[in-house]
Scaffold this motif. Structure first.
Motif, PDB file in Angstrom:
ATOM      1  N   UNK A  15      53.613  60.467  73.786  1.00 25.07           N
ATOM      2  CA  UNK A  15      54.516  60.065  74.867  1.00 25.07           C
ATOM      3  C   UNK A  15      53.813  59.414  76.046  1.00 25.07           C
ATOM      4  N   UNK A  16      54.574  58.541  76.696  1.00 27.22           N
ATOM      5  CA  UNK A  16      54.245  58.081  78.038  1.00 27.22           C
ATOM      6  C   UNK A  16      55.238  58.798  78.946  1.00 27.22           C
ATOM      7  N   UNK A  17      54.725  59.389  80.022  1.00 32.02           N
ATOM      8  CA  UNK A  17      55.574  60.185  80.905  1.00 32.02           C
ATOM      9  C   UNK A  17      55.507  59.599  82.312  1.00 32.02           C
ATOM     10  N   UNK A  18      56.669  59.406  82.911  1.00 28.27           N
ATOM     11  CA  UNK A  18      56.762  58.940  84.298  1.00 28.27           C
ATOM     12  C   UNK A  18      57.329  60.104  85.098  1.00 28.27           C
ATOM     13  N   UNK A  19      56.644  60.459  86.186  1.00 25.28           N
ATOM     14  CA  UNK A  19      57.050  61.640  86.936  1.00 25.28           C
ATOM     15  C   UNK A  19      56.644  61.528  88.402  1.00 25.28           C
ATOM     16  N   UNK A  31      48.662  68.118  99.706  1.00 21.33           N
ATOM     17  CA  UNK A  31      47.455  67.316  99.488  1.00 21.33           C
ATOM     18  C   UNK A  31      47.820  65.880  99.123  1.00 21.33           C
ATOM     19  N   UNK A  32      48.776  65.713  98.211  1.00 20.25           N
ATOM     20  CA  UNK A  32      49.203  64.392  97.758  1.00 20.25           C
ATOM     21  C   UNK A  32      50.648  64.472  97.296  1.00 20.25           C
ATOM     22  N   UNK A  33      51.343  63.342  97.336  1.00 19.13           N
ATOM     23  CA  UNK A  33      52.697  63.273  96.799  1.00 19.13           C
ATOM     24  C   UNK A  33      53.020  61.832  96.428  1.00 19.13           C
ATOM     25  N   UNK A  34      53.585  61.667  95.244  1.00 17.69           N
ATOM     26  CA  UNK A  34      54.020  60.327  94.825  1.00 17.69           C
ATOM     27  C   UNK A  34      55.322  59.949  95.512  1.00 17.69           C
ATOM     28  N   UNK A  35      55.985  60.916  96.125  1.00 15.04           N
ATOM     29  CA  UNK A  35      57.266  60.660  96.780  1.00 15.04           C
ATOM     30  C   UNK A  35      57.100  59.919  98.106  1.00 15.04           C
ATOM     31  N   UNK A 144      56.182  69.060  89.573  1.00 20.79           N
ATOM     32  CA  UNK A 144      56.528  67.823  88.890  1.00 20.79           C
ATOM     33  C   UNK A 144      58.016  67.706  88.645  1.00 20.79           C
ATOM     34  N   UNK A 145      58.489  66.479  88.704  1.00 15.21           N
ATOM     35  CA  UNK A 145      59.847  66.141  88.278  1.00 15.21           C
ATOM     36  C   UNK A 145      59.690  65.038  87.236  1.00 15.21           C
ATOM     37  N   UNK A 146      60.031  65.358  85.990  1.00 16.97           N
ATOM     38  CA  UNK A 146      59.913  64.381  84.913  1.00 16.97           C
ATOM     39  C   UNK A 146      61.065  63.392  85.044  1.00 16.97           C
ATOM     40  N   UNK A 147      60.722  62.111  85.230  1.00 18.36           N
ATOM     41  CA  UNK A 147      61.731  61.079  85.396  1.00 18.36           C
ATOM     42  C   UNK A 147      62.087  60.397  84.086  1.00 18.36           C
TER      43      UNK A 147
END
Length: 150
Positions: A15-19, A31-35, A144-147
């Motif tokens: 799988x490729x996972x986007x989250x 520390x970090x956030x993609x949001x 994590x939130x799996x998108x």
């Protein structure tokens, strides 16, 4: 006529996972956030971009799932490596990029890529630069939130 619900594909070894991910230090601070910039992370399971322990948390999850887990330094960004600490002459720094403790400076590598280094110490003409990941040596909690699962 009703449209059947598509079957959600679980994360597997191909799988490729986007989250979205939020990373917190052991004291609970962020520390970090993609949001922050709404730029989700994307990984391919098995490509080596994250640790096997991180990947194991994703296996079997589906788009829409949320999960929280904590990883020891060895399973997150590793322990700091003393070989990634360099001592440079202060003359290597310009007035545009002075060597000041706490600054992160991008150093151009021989292949043209840029590697960030943290100035740890300035003593006389010697500047200590740490090229370890800033989160190396930290126990981290990942939310994590799996998108999307592809």
């Amino acid at each position: 006529m009703t449209t059947p619900n598509p079957v959600k594909q679980p994360v597997n070894a191909d799988s490729t996972v986007i989250f979205h991910v939020d990373i917190k230090l052991s004291d609970g601070s962020a520390a970090e956030s993609t949001r922050v910039h709404n730029k989700p992370a994307r990984i391919r399971i098995g490509d080596g971009s994250v640790s096997p322990a991180f990947e194991a948390q994703l296996l079997g999850k589906h788009a829409g799932d949320t999960l929280t887990f904590t990883l020891a330094p060895e399973d997150a960004y590793g322990q700091p490596n003393p070989d990634n600490i360099y001592y440079l002459d202060r003359s290597k720094f310009s007035s545009d990029s002075p060597a000041e403790v706490g600054m992160i400076i991008g150093f151009t590598m021989p292949d043209g890529s840029e590697l960030p280094g943290l100035i740890r110490e300035v003593a006389g003409q010697s500047v200590t630069v740490d090229f370890n990941h800033p989160l190396a040596g930290q126990t981290l909690t990942f939310q994590l939130e799996v998108l999307e699962v592809q």
